[in-house]
Design a protein around this motif. Sequence first.
Motif, PDB file in Angstrom:
ATOM      1  N   ARG A 180      39.339  35.745  42.230  1.00  0.00           N
ATOM      2  CA  ARG A 180      39.095  37.085  41.689  1.00  0.00           C
ATOM      3  C   ARG A 180      40.384  37.806  41.281  1.00  0.00           C
ATOM      4  O   ARG A 180      40.444  38.404  40.214  1.00  0.00           O
ATOM      5  CB  ARG A 180      38.338  37.944  42.711  1.00  0.00           C
ATOM      6  N   LYS A 181      41.391  37.759  42.137  1.00  0.00           N
ATOM      7  CA  LYS A 181      42.631  38.495  41.861  1.00  0.00           C
ATOM      8  C   LYS A 181      43.324  37.958  40.610  1.00  0.00           C
ATOM      9  O   LYS A 181      43.725  38.724  39.723  1.00  0.00           O
ATOM     10  CB  LYS A 181      43.580  38.415  43.056  1.00  0.00           C
ATOM     11  N   GLU A 185      43.855  39.935  37.012  1.00  0.00           N
ATOM     12  CA  GLU A 185      45.182  40.161  36.442  1.00  0.00           C
ATOM     13  C   GLU A 185      45.331  39.463  35.089  1.00  0.00           C
ATOM     14  O   GLU A 185      45.960  40.005  34.173  1.00  0.00           O
ATOM     15  CB  GLU A 185      46.255  39.685  37.422  1.00  0.00           C
ATOM     16  N   VAL A 237      41.629  46.037  41.666  1.00  0.00           N
ATOM     17  CA  VAL A 237      41.846  44.706  42.244  1.00  0.00           C
ATOM     18  C   VAL A 237      41.466  44.695  43.718  1.00  0.00           C
ATOM     19  O   VAL A 237      40.789  43.774  44.203  1.00  0.00           O
ATOM     20  CB  VAL A 237      43.312  44.260  42.061  1.00  0.00           C
ATOM     21  N   THR A 241      38.295  42.506  45.295  1.00  0.00           N
ATOM     22  CA  THR A 241      38.653  41.513  46.304  1.00  0.00           C
ATOM     23  C   THR A 241      37.798  41.697  47.557  1.00  0.00           C
ATOM     24  O   THR A 241      37.398  40.731  48.211  1.00  0.00           O
ATOM     25  CB  THR A 241      40.142  41.623  46.664  1.00  0.00           C
TER      26      THR A 241
END
Length: 266
Positions: A180-181, A185, A237, A241
């Motif tokens: 996910r992170k 990004e 973010v 998360t």
Amino acid sequence: MPILLLVVILGIVEGLTEYLPVSSTGHLILATELLGFRASDWEAFNVAIQPGAILAIVVLYWRTFWDVFTGLFRKDAGAWRFVRNLVVACVPAVVLALLIGDYIEALLGNAVVVAWALVIGGVAILIIERLVRPRECGGVQNLTLRQSATVGLIQCLAMVPGVSRSGATILGAMSIGVDRKTAAEFSFFLAMPTLSGATAYYLLKHHDRVPAEMYGNILIGSLVSFVVALVVVKLFVGFVTRFGFAPFAWYRIIAGGAALVWLTLR
């Protein structure tokens, strides 16, 4: 409604939604219609204020960009892979925009398309969240060439208003195993060349749609979107998360369904 108030509201909407998987273009179209204005009349404004949200990413991730920039001169492999991945992911959208750009622009004032895209996109997010099990990748520079190209192809879906560029790229990356992170990004970084190019192309092609008196409004709208996007990206973010994307999926389904009802009854 005073024009200045509309400008501020649209700037807030742009900043809130540009990097969330809910479609900034779709929300700008629906917001304009809900406030009693024709979306087609504000199409150029909605495109022109995107640089404000883009600048937020530059400010928040300046150290990353500086490290990549200096790394290129040091011949750092990670820096070169970072740039390669962004370039590869941008290519499909550029090619498609040149081929069918006029058709895509015709959809920018269609609120019904936006509403349906919100609903369908919400369902897609729920399915991907349930079925996909991403694994830690360690950053954008560690994505493979195939992963970058795949995300670039999926990004093209966002040319339909209401789909969401950030939603398509993030969920597209997760569907091929990206955590996910890193997916979020990569979506942020990919927004810079993609949105900058789209904005420049649109304004060069349709400069006649931007009267001189609108430039002041564009500056105000861009500044508002910049400030709001700064806050949103910093929180986003950490939120996804911890909680994932399901809350955004349900929001899309409810908002899109409500919009369809309103558009049918008005």
